[in-house]
Design a protein around this motif. Structure first.
Motif, PDB file in Angstrom:
ATOM      1  N   ALA A  75       0.830  -1.204   0.000  1.00 53.09           N
ATOM      2  CA  ALA A  75       0.000   0.000   0.000  1.00 53.09           C
ATOM      3  C   ALA A  75       0.867   1.258   0.000  1.00 53.09           C
ATOM      4  CB  ALA A  75      -0.931  -0.012   1.202  1.00 53.09           C
ATOM      5  N   ALA A  76       1.918   1.260   0.821  1.00 55.22           N
ATOM      6  CA  ALA A  76       2.800   2.429   0.894  1.00 55.22           C
ATOM      7  C   ALA A  76       3.504   2.662  -0.439  1.00 55.22           C
ATOM      8  CB  ALA A  76       3.824   2.229   2.011  1.00 55.22           C
ATOM      9  N   GLY A  77       3.986   1.589  -1.054  1.00 48.69           N
ATOM     10  CA  GLY A  77       4.631   1.730  -2.356  1.00 48.69           C
ATOM     11  C   GLY A  77       3.683   2.269  -3.409  1.00 48.69           C
ATOM     12  N   THR A  78       2.427   1.828  -3.348  1.00 47.52           N
ATOM     13  CA  THR A  78       1.419   2.274  -4.311  1.00 47.52           C
ATOM     14  C   THR A  78       1.144   3.768  -4.182  1.00 47.52           C
ATOM     15  OG1 THR A  78       0.404   0.076  -4.244  1.00 47.52           O
ATOM     16  CG2 THR A  78      -0.949   1.870  -5.101  1.00 47.52           C
ATOM     17  N   LEU A  79       1.282   4.323  -2.980  1.00 44.69           N
ATOM     18  CA  LEU A  79       1.008   5.747  -2.760  1.00 44.69           C
ATOM     19  C   LEU A  79       2.144   6.656  -3.230  1.00 44.69           C
ATOM     20  CD1 LEU A  79      -0.616   5.677   0.796  1.00 44.69           C
ATOM     21  CD2 LEU A  79      -1.743   6.319  -1.345  1.00 44.69           C
ATOM     22  N   ILE A  80       3.344   6.123  -3.360  1.00 46.30           N
ATOM     23  CA  ILE A  80       4.498   6.979  -3.669  1.00 46.30           C
ATOM     24  C   ILE A  80       4.304   7.790  -4.951  1.00 46.30           C
ATOM     25  CG2 ILE A  80       6.962   6.985  -4.254  1.00 46.30           C
ATOM     26  CD1 ILE A  80       7.321   4.665  -2.285  1.00 46.30           C
TER      27      ILE A  80
ATOM     28  N   PRO B  93      -7.908  -5.085 -13.727  1.00 46.47           N
ATOM     29  CA  PRO B  93      -8.086  -4.145 -14.848  1.00 46.47           C
ATOM     30  C   PRO B  93      -9.464  -3.498 -14.875  1.00 46.47           C
ATOM     31  CG  PRO B  93      -7.038  -6.172 -15.586  1.00 46.47           C
ATOM     32  CD  PRO B  93      -7.502  -6.414 -14.184  1.00 46.47           C
ATOM     33  N   VAL B  94     -10.505  -4.274 -14.544  1.00 43.63           N
ATOM     34  CA  VAL B  94     -11.865  -3.728 -14.557  1.00 43.63           C
ATOM     35  C   VAL B  94     -12.011  -2.636 -13.494  1.00 43.63           C
ATOM     36  CG1 VAL B  94     -14.295  -4.263 -14.140  1.00 43.63           C
ATOM     37  CG2 VAL B  94     -12.886  -5.830 -15.479  1.00 43.63           C
ATOM     38  N   LEU B  95     -11.518  -2.912 -12.289  1.00 42.81           N
ATOM     39  CA  LEU B  95     -11.598  -1.923 -11.215  1.00 42.81           C
ATOM     40  C   LEU B  95     -10.825  -0.661 -11.590  1.00 42.81           C
ATOM     41  CD1 LEU B  95     -12.408  -1.165  -8.320  1.00 42.81           C
ATOM     42  CD2 LEU B  95     -10.280  -2.220  -7.548  1.00 42.81           C
ATOM     43  N   GLY B  96      -9.627  -0.843 -12.172  1.00 39.42           N
ATOM     44  CA  GLY B  96      -8.844   0.311 -12.584  1.00 39.42           C
ATOM     45  C   GLY B  96      -9.582   1.172 -13.587  1.00 39.42           C
ATOM     46  N   ALA B  97     -10.252   0.533 -14.549  1.00 48.89           N
ATOM     47  CA  ALA B  97     -11.016   1.284 -15.560  1.00 48.89           C
ATOM     48  C   ALA B  97     -12.170   2.041 -14.919  1.00 48.89           C
ATOM     49  CB  ALA B  97     -11.527   0.319 -16.630  1.00 48.89           C
ATOM     50  N   LEU B  98     -12.863   1.411 -13.969  1.00 53.07           N
ATOM     51  CA  LEU B  98     -13.972   2.084 -13.285  1.00 53.07           C
ATOM     52  C   LEU B  98     -13.479   3.278 -12.477  1.00 53.07           C
ATOM     53  CD1 LEU B  98     -16.018  -1.006 -12.013  1.00 53.07           C
ATOM     54  CD2 LEU B  98     -16.656   0.572 -13.857  1.00 53.07           C
ATOM     55  N   LEU B  99     -12.371   3.090 -11.753  1.00 52.13           N
ATOM     56  CA  LEU B  99     -11.824   4.182 -10.945  1.00 52.13           C
ATOM     57  C   LEU B  99     -11.347   5.326 -11.830  1.00 52.13           C
ATOM     58  CD1 LEU B  99      -9.809   2.170  -8.261  1.00 52.13           C
ATOM     59  CD2 LEU B  99     -11.923   3.453  -7.909  1.00 52.13           C
TER      60      LEU B  99
ATOM     61  N   ILE C  66      -6.260   7.168  -8.822  1.00 48.82           N
ATOM     62  CA  ILE C  66      -6.763   5.850  -8.444  1.00 48.82           C
ATOM     63  C   ILE C  66      -5.829   5.160  -7.456  1.00 48.82           C
ATOM     64  CG2 ILE C  66      -7.799   5.656 -10.745  1.00 48.82           C
ATOM     65  CD1 ILE C  66      -5.853   3.433 -11.394  1.00 48.82           C
ATOM     66  N   LEU C  67      -4.594   5.674  -7.314  1.00 45.84           N
ATOM     67  CA  LEU C  67      -3.602   4.992  -6.470  1.00 45.84           C
ATOM     68  C   LEU C  67      -3.988   4.939  -4.995  1.00 45.84           C
ATOM     69  CD1 LEU C  67      -0.353   6.296  -8.209  1.00 45.84           C
ATOM     70  CD2 LEU C  67      -1.285   3.971  -8.275  1.00 45.84           C
ATOM     71  N   PRO C  68      -4.515   6.019  -4.384  1.00 47.94           N
ATOM     72  CA  PRO C  68      -4.933   5.896  -2.981  1.00 47.94           C
ATOM     73  C   PRO C  68      -6.007   4.837  -2.764  1.00 47.94           C
ATOM     74  CG  PRO C  68      -4.755   8.203  -3.596  1.00 47.94           C
ATOM     75  CD  PRO C  68      -4.619   7.412  -4.858  1.00 47.94           C
ATOM     76  N   VAL C  69      -6.913   4.691  -3.719  1.00 47.14           N
ATOM     77  CA  VAL C  69      -7.953   3.662  -3.591  1.00 47.14           C
ATOM     78  C   VAL C  69      -7.322   2.274  -3.637  1.00 47.14           C
ATOM     79  CG1 VAL C  69     -10.102   2.764  -4.534  1.00 47.14           C
ATOM     80  CG2 VAL C  69      -9.614   5.209  -4.675  1.00 47.14           C
TER      81      VAL C  69
END
Length: 438
Positions: A333-338, A399-405, A416-419
Motif C-alpha cells: 500500500a505504501a509503495g502504491t502511494l508513492i 483491470p476492470v476496477l482500474g477502468a472504473l476508478l 486511483i492509487l490511494p484507492v
C-alpha cells in the motif's frame, strides 16, 4: 489412477495426508528444492509466452492495432475463467488419486508433458485462419498447466510439517518470483525485427523448460505410494467434500482467500496501468516510460528475491503468519502511494523497492498461512485450487476496477492509487481477522 495391486503391501494405517512436527524434526531440503524448481519451470515458460511471445506473435498475425488488444483481452478472460474452474476440479481429482506413485506425481508429470505439447502447437500457428485454434490451445494450456500448479502446491501441505512451512514456502516463492519476472526476460530473447521466425523458436524453448518441470520435481520428491489411502466411493458426501467449496469450519479459509485477493488486485491493477501512470499521469513518452518500467521491474524483482527467502524462516522462528502478511500489505500500500504523492518518474523505481519488499514477504508467508487455514489436508489440492482463485480473480477484477476508478476520478490515472492502497490494506485487515493462525 487406482490399480489392482494388493493393498496389503500398503497398509492404510501407514498412510497419512500430512506430516506432524514430531515426525519431521529436520528440514526437508530436497522437497523444498523440488517445489522451488517446479514453480520456476512452469511459471517462467508461462510468463514468457503470456507476456511476450503471445503479443508479439499476434501482432505479426493481426497487426499492431486495437484488434490485437481485443484479442489479447479475450485470451486473458478465457484463460482466467478456464484456470479458475479447472484448478479446482484437477485439485480434487489429485486428492482422490490412489497410485503406486502417490497422489501428486502422476498429475505433475502428465501436466508437464501435455502443456509442453500445447506450447509447441501454439508456436506452429502463423495465420489468421488459425486464430480459433489458438484460442482452443490457450484454454487447453490453462487446463493442463493446472495439472502441475495445484498438485505441486499440495506437496507442501502433504510433505512439510507446520514448523518448516514458512521456509519451504519461501523456497517456492523464490522460484515463483524468478519465473514471474525472469520468464518475460527469457521470452524477450526471441524477439527480432530481422528474424520474426525466432518467435516460434521461443515457444519451443519454453516448451522444453516446461517439460522439465513435473518430471524433475517428481524425481526429487520421490512421493510415496498412496495405495494405502482409503478407497472413496463417489456419493453425495464425497462429492461435496472434494468438489464443492468448503462450508464447515471455513471462516478463516475465506478470510485468507479474500485477503489474498484484495492484495493481488492492487498489485495487478498497478501493473496493468503502470504505463499510463507514467505517460498520462507524468507526461512521459512511451519510450521513456518503457525505460522506467524496466528499472521498476528490476527493483521489484531484486527486492522480492531478497526478502522472500528470508521472510519464511523468520515467520517460522517467530511462529506467526498474520503479522508478516499484514506488514507486506502495508508495504505494498505504501509503495502504491508513492507515485501519487511524488508524481515523478523516479517514484516508480521507489515503488519497485518498497512494494518489492512487500511482495517478497507476501508471496512466501501468505502461502504458509494458506496451508494452515485449510479445512482438511485430505483434500488440500482442491482447497488450494480455490485459494488460487484469489490470483485468477485479481487478473480479471484488477483491470476492470482500474477502468472504473479512472472514470470516477475524472479520467485521471494517478488519483486511483490511494484507492488501490486502501484495497491492499483491506486485504491485510482481513488476514488479521483470522483466528486459528497466529
Amino acid at each position: 489412477m487406482q490399480t489392482q495391486m494388493n493393498n496389503d503391501a500398503f497398509p492404510r494405517e501407514n498412510w497419512s495426508a500430512s506430516v506432524t512436527d514430531d515426525q519431521q524434526p529436520g528440514v526437508p531440503v530436497l522437497t523444498g528444492i523440488a517445489v522451488g524448481l517446479g514453480a520456476l519451470l512452469w511459471l517462467g515458460p508461462f510468463m514468457g509466452i503470456n507476456s511476450v511471445l503471445n503479443p508479439a506473435k499476434l501482432s505479426n498475425i493481426i497487426g499492431q492495432n486495437a484488434e490485437v488488444n481485443n484479442f489479447l483481452a479475450l485470451l486473458g478472460t478465457l484463460g482466467a475463467v478456464t484456470s479458475t474452474i479447472t484448478t479446482i476440479i484437477i485439485g480434487a481429482l489429485s486428492d482422490l488419486t490412489r497410485s503406486r506413485w502417490g497422489r501428486r506425481t502422476p498429475w505433475i508429470v502428465a501436466g508437464s508433458v501435455l502443456t509442453a505439447a500445447v506450447m509447441i502447437g501454439l508456436g506452429m500457428i502463423n495465420s489468421r485462419e488459425q486464430l480459433g485454434l489458438f484460442i482452443l490451445l490457450w484454454c487447453l494450456l490453462q487446463t493442463f498447466i493446472n495439472f502441475v500448479v495445484a498438485p505441486l502446491l499440495a506437496v507442501i501441505a502433504d510433505r512439510i510439517a507446520p514448523r518448516h512451512r514458512g521456509l519451504i514456502s519461501s523456497v517456492y516463492a523464490a522460484g515463483f518470483i524468478t519465473g514471474q519476472y525472469g520468464g518475460p526476460v527469457a521470452g524477450g530473447l526471441f524477439l527480432s525485427d530481422a528474424h520474426p521466425e525466432l518467435i516460434n523458436v521461443g515457444y519451443y524453448a519454453m516448451a522444453c523448460a516446461m517439460l522439465l518441470s513435473g518430471p524433475l520435481a517428481a524425481f526429487i520428491i520421490k512421493e510415496k505410494s498412496s495405495l494405502g489411502m482409503p478407497v472413496r466411493k463417489m456419493n453425495k458426501e464425497i462429492f461435496i467434500k472434494y468438489f464443492i467449496f468448503p462450508v464447515r469450519a471455513a471462516r478463516d479459509f475465506y478470510l485468507a482467500l479474500f485477503g489474498k485477493m484484495l492484495v493481488a488486485i492492487t498489485i495487478t491493477a498497478f501493473s496493468v496501468y503502470q504505463l499510463f501512470f507514467l505517460t498520462s499521469g507524468m507526461g512521459l513518452t512511451s519510450s521513456s516510460a518503457g525505460h522506467y518500467i524496466s528499472l521498476m521491474g528490476i527493483a521489484t524483482m531484486v527486492t522480492a528475491l531478497i526478502f522472500a527467502p528470508l521472510s519464511g524462516p523468520v515467520s517460522d522462528k517467530l511462529r506467526t503468519r498474520k503479522k508478516p502478511v499484514f506488514l507486506s500489505a502495508m508495504l505494498i500500500a505504501a509503495g502504491t502511494l508513492i507515485p501519487f504523492f511524488w508524481p515523478e518518474p523516479e517514484a516508480m523505481i521507489w515503488y519497485g523497492v518498497i512494494a518489492g519488499i512487500g511482495s517478497g514477504i507476501f508471496f512466501s508467508v501468505d502461502q504458509a498461512l494458506n496451508l494452515e487455514v485449510l479445512p482438511s489436508h485430505e483434500n488440500s489440492a482442491k482447497d488450494l485450487g480455490i485459494l488460487n482463485f484469489a490470483n485468477t480473480g485479481a487478473q480479471i477484477l484488477g483491470p476492470v476496477l482500474g477502468a472504473l476508478l479512472y472514470g470516477v476520478m475524472g479520467n485521471q490515472y494517478l488519483p486511483i492509487l490511494p484507492v488501490l492502497a486502501l484495497i491492499a490494506l483491506g486485504g491485510g485487515i482481513l488476514v488479521m481477522m483470522i483466528r486459528k493462525v497466529n
